[in-house]
Design an enzyme around this catalytic site. Sequence first.
Site, mmCIF file in Angstrom:
data_model
loop_
_atom_site.group_PDB
_atom_site.id
_atom_site.type_symbol
_atom_site.label_atom_id
_atom_site.label_comp_id
_atom_site.label_asym_id
_atom_site.label_seq_id
_atom_site.Cartn_x
_atom_site.Cartn_y
_atom_site.Cartn_z
ATOM 1 N N CYS A 2 13.438 1.232 8.643
ATOM 2 C CA CYS A 2 14.294 2.151 9.374
ATOM 3 C C CYS A 2 15.942 2.097 8.957
ATOM 4 C CB CYS A 2 14.215 1.851 10.822
ATOM 5 S SG CYS A 2 12.759 1.557 11.573
ATOM 6 N N ARG A 27 14.855 7.387 2.741
ATOM 7 C CA ARG A 27 13.974 6.364 3.134
ATOM 8 C C ARG A 27 12.832 6.836 3.943
ATOM 9 N NH1 ARG A 27 17.717 1.368 4.052
ATOM 10 N NH2 ARG A 27 15.810 0.722 5.519
ATOM 11 N N TRP A 74 10.968 4.317 11.233
ATOM 12 C CA TRP A 74 9.867 4.375 10.217
ATOM 13 C C TRP A 74 8.823 3.619 11.254
ATOM 14 C CZ3 TRP A 74 7.541 6.276 5.828
ATOM 15 C CH2 TRP A 74 6.228 5.725 5.548
ATOM 16 N N ASN A 100 15.663 -2.617 12.981
ATOM 17 C CA ASN A 100 14.633 -2.477 11.761
ATOM 18 C C ASN A 100 13.963 -3.926 11.421
ATOM 19 O OD1 ASN A 100 13.566 -1.582 9.459
ATOM 20 N ND2 ASN A 100 15.352 -2.014 8.134
ATOM 21 N N GLY A 101 12.646 -3.843 11.599
ATOM 22 C CA GLY A 101 11.791 -5.011 11.403
ATOM 23 C C GLY A 101 10.738 -5.227 12.379
ATOM 24 N N GLU A 482 -6.213 -1.330 -11.542
ATOM 25 C CA GLU A 482 -4.916 -1.038 -11.156
ATOM 26 C C GLU A 482 -3.895 -1.021 -12.119
ATOM 27 O OE1 GLU A 482 -3.864 0.423 -8.818
ATOM 28 O OE2 GLU A 482 -1.839 0.226 -8.546
ATOM 29 N N LYS A 486 -1.691 2.084 -13.345
ATOM 30 C CA LYS A 486 -0.196 2.253 -13.332
ATOM 31 C C LYS A 486 0.472 2.584 -14.547
ATOM 32 C CE LYS A 486 0.868 1.984 -9.835
ATOM 33 N NZ LYS A 486 -0.203 2.322 -9.146
ATOM 34 N N GLU A 489 -0.514 6.468 -15.632
ATOM 35 C CA GLU A 489 0.093 7.540 -14.512
ATOM 36 C C GLU A 489 1.885 7.450 -14.975
ATOM 37 O OE1 GLU A 489 0.098 7.165 -10.356
ATOM 38 O OE2 GLU A 489 -0.033 5.161 -10.294
ATOM 39 N N HIS A 505 -20.983 -3.138 -25.020
ATOM 40 C CA HIS A 505 -21.938 -1.967 -24.805
ATOM 41 C C HIS A 505 -21.695 -0.544 -24.980
ATOM 42 C CE1 HIS A 505 -24.752 -4.921 -22.980
ATOM 43 N NE2 HIS A 505 -23.789 -5.232 -22.313
ATOM 44 N N LYS A 604 3.048 12.515 -4.457
ATOM 45 C CA LYS A 604 2.991 11.011 -3.739
ATOM 46 C C LYS A 604 1.807 10.934 -2.723
ATOM 47 C CE LYS A 604 3.977 7.034 -2.523
ATOM 48 N NZ LYS A 604 3.643 5.871 -3.289
HETATM 49 C C1 AGP Z 1 -1.331 5.554 -6.991
HETATM 50 O O1 AGP Z 1 -0.140 4.941 -7.781
HETATM 51 C C2 AGP Z 1 -1.277 7.024 -7.402
HETATM 52 N N1 AGP Z 1 0.017 7.516 -6.543
HETATM 53 C C3 AGP Z 1 -2.436 7.468 -6.339
HETATM 54 O O2 AGP Z 1 -3.570 7.194 -7.001
HETATM 55 C C4 AGP Z 1 -2.483 7.036 -4.858
HETATM 56 O O3 AGP Z 1 -3.052 5.804 -4.802
HETATM 57 C C5 AGP Z 1 -3.966 7.944 -4.075
HETATM 58 O O4 AGP Z 1 -3.475 9.282 -4.362
HETATM 59 C C6 AGP Z 1 -4.008 7.538 -2.894
HETATM 60 O O5 AGP Z 1 -2.853 7.826 -1.951
HETATM 61 P P1 AGP Z 1 -2.955 7.080 -0.412
HETATM 62 O O6 AGP Z 1 -3.061 5.662 -0.720
HETATM 63 O O7 AGP Z 1 -1.681 7.651 0.231
HETATM 64 O O8 AGP Z 1 -4.011 7.856 0.039
#
Ligand code: AGP
Length: 609
Positions: A2, A27, A74, A100-101, A482, A486, A489, A505, A604
């Site tokens: 928050c 934020r 938040w 906040n917390g 993962e 990272k 992307e 394979h 996002k």
């Molecule tokens: C992750 O770095 C990406 N931005 C993307 O794969 C994200 O994880 C995916 O769109 C799922 O989003 P969510 O966790 O908000 O459902």
Amino acid sequence: MCGIVGYIGDQEAAGFLLDGLEKLEYRGYDSAGIAVFNGTNIRVEKCVGRLEELKQKIAHDMPGGAMGIGHTRWATHGRPSDRNSHPHADESGNFVVVHNGIIENYLRLKEELIDKGHHFASETDTEVVAHLMAEHYNGDFEATVKKVLSIISGSYSLVFMCAHEPDKLICTKQDNPLVIGLGEGENFIASDIPAIINHTRKTYILSDGELAIVKKDSVWVQNRDGVPISKKVFEVHWDAEAAEKGGFDHFMIKEINEQPRAVRDTMTGRVAKDETGIVFEELNWTADEMSAINKIFIVACGTAYHAGVVGKYYLEQLARIPVEVDIASEFRYRSPLVDENTLAIVISQSGETSDTLAALKEAKRLGARTLAVTNVVGSSIAREADQVVYTYAGPEIAVASTKAYTTQLVTMLMLAIYVGELRGALPAERAQELCRGLHRLPEQIEDMLSDMDSVKTFAQKYGYSEDVFFIGRSLDYAVALEGSLKLKEISYIHAEAYAAGELKHGTLALITEGVPVIALATQYDVYEKTLSNIKEVKARDAVVIGLALTGDESIAKYVDHVIFIPATDKYLAPILAVVPLQLLAYYAATTRGCDVDKPRNLAKSVTVE
Ligand code: AGP
């Protein structure tokens, strides 16, 4: 997290409070409010929604007064609503707080206060603090604050107002940020520097346990026992944009560095202090309910899906339940075998991902019991699922998910321990051992973050590679997925994660001289096999960066470089191993001059199919 602001001086407080909250909008929040002392009492104005709605609500009747506090919420406890918005007051209105917390023991305290006749207006943990002030007020505002602080536990930044002593604000912090802006004949309080740098650049950065008595012409800092503390003035030289990132160059690196707090907050109230096991007050599942579940589906997208892959290992190995992990856009169209004995767990940082929401609805239609693991209180997925377990990562601004992922892993591990104990599949001493490991995570992540220069060097050295491969076995493979996402992307390097045993394979054909291969080797039960795979790629002249546990004296003989993470339990290793991979991606992207926080083509939250 928050946003908090406070003002005491000779100007109209409302103006600063609204301006300060506007500077904290980046934020992320779901409601806003202010409280101003108008000479006789404290007037609170707050509402769910954007700050603009609050401004419109009070535009023709602005609260007057020269002392006040403000907040953008938040949500963590209690969904977004007018009554759950901050500031919160006791029933008399003489005590008002913003927070906040997480107040870890608020439920018990609330019950005790209700037994004493208190009536609550909200579902929040914060409101308990205002009622405690009223309950314990002995005519001394400062002493009462100290008394209340001795009763509550958890993580918090708190700012208190008292109508009986309107010449001061009192603030304190524990595991959450709080700064005091030092003005001329006026002083400011904020959770984050952007809220105050238009008014002053002289600040006190409060440390945990410090308490400040803030008047318009003085700021007195002390510890909880009243021992004065002389604070050094911290001059802020950031511009507004840098201040939003807390001095970091990008939100992504700021959020990577927020992981110790995010992990700690997500465990608060769930990993028993005496480490005896896991508590999920929001679930309250019974052994019979859990024994009736004969299959779990974990469904998600992107990084959340990768957290689900780790979650599969956790649940199958600790709770001994068959688990299928599915990409949401696949799950929803493949007529999955789901019935009333199925538990469907959907993971989503935003709680708004269209494919994941649709998969959740499909699982419900087929009769599954549903659980959401999400970071956004009151999100569409949170509202659709039968039950919700929240991660407390705070707002994640960067498109590339980092702190959400580590808090999802922590949550999946806690869930596996919780279900494993309920089903009698996990011995108590093993559960306690894992809980001790969970408690160590925030400090271990802190330690790693303070010593990652080698990762930056690797990223700068190999940042212009066209292809990078991540390999691993078991949980290392799950984390490799993962790490690969990272890197691709945000740096746009073609990266692929492969089960190390699968290389021969086909993919081995792509391993040629100089191709960087990140080999994860933290899982001791498949360590020798992983070494064999490392030798396979070395034999093709790949450049191998090994990622191993501190104390591993073998791996350096087989790779070109090694990144060590703290030695830990095999199930906790993924939560640590991902941190250097996040940084590798970040530094590769900055080396290539990419737009780290807003990578091309990506959003996002993917709210379309
Ligand atoms: C992750 O770095 C990406 N931005 C993307 O794969 C994200 O994880 C995916 O769109 C799922 O989003 P969510 O966790 O908000 O459902």
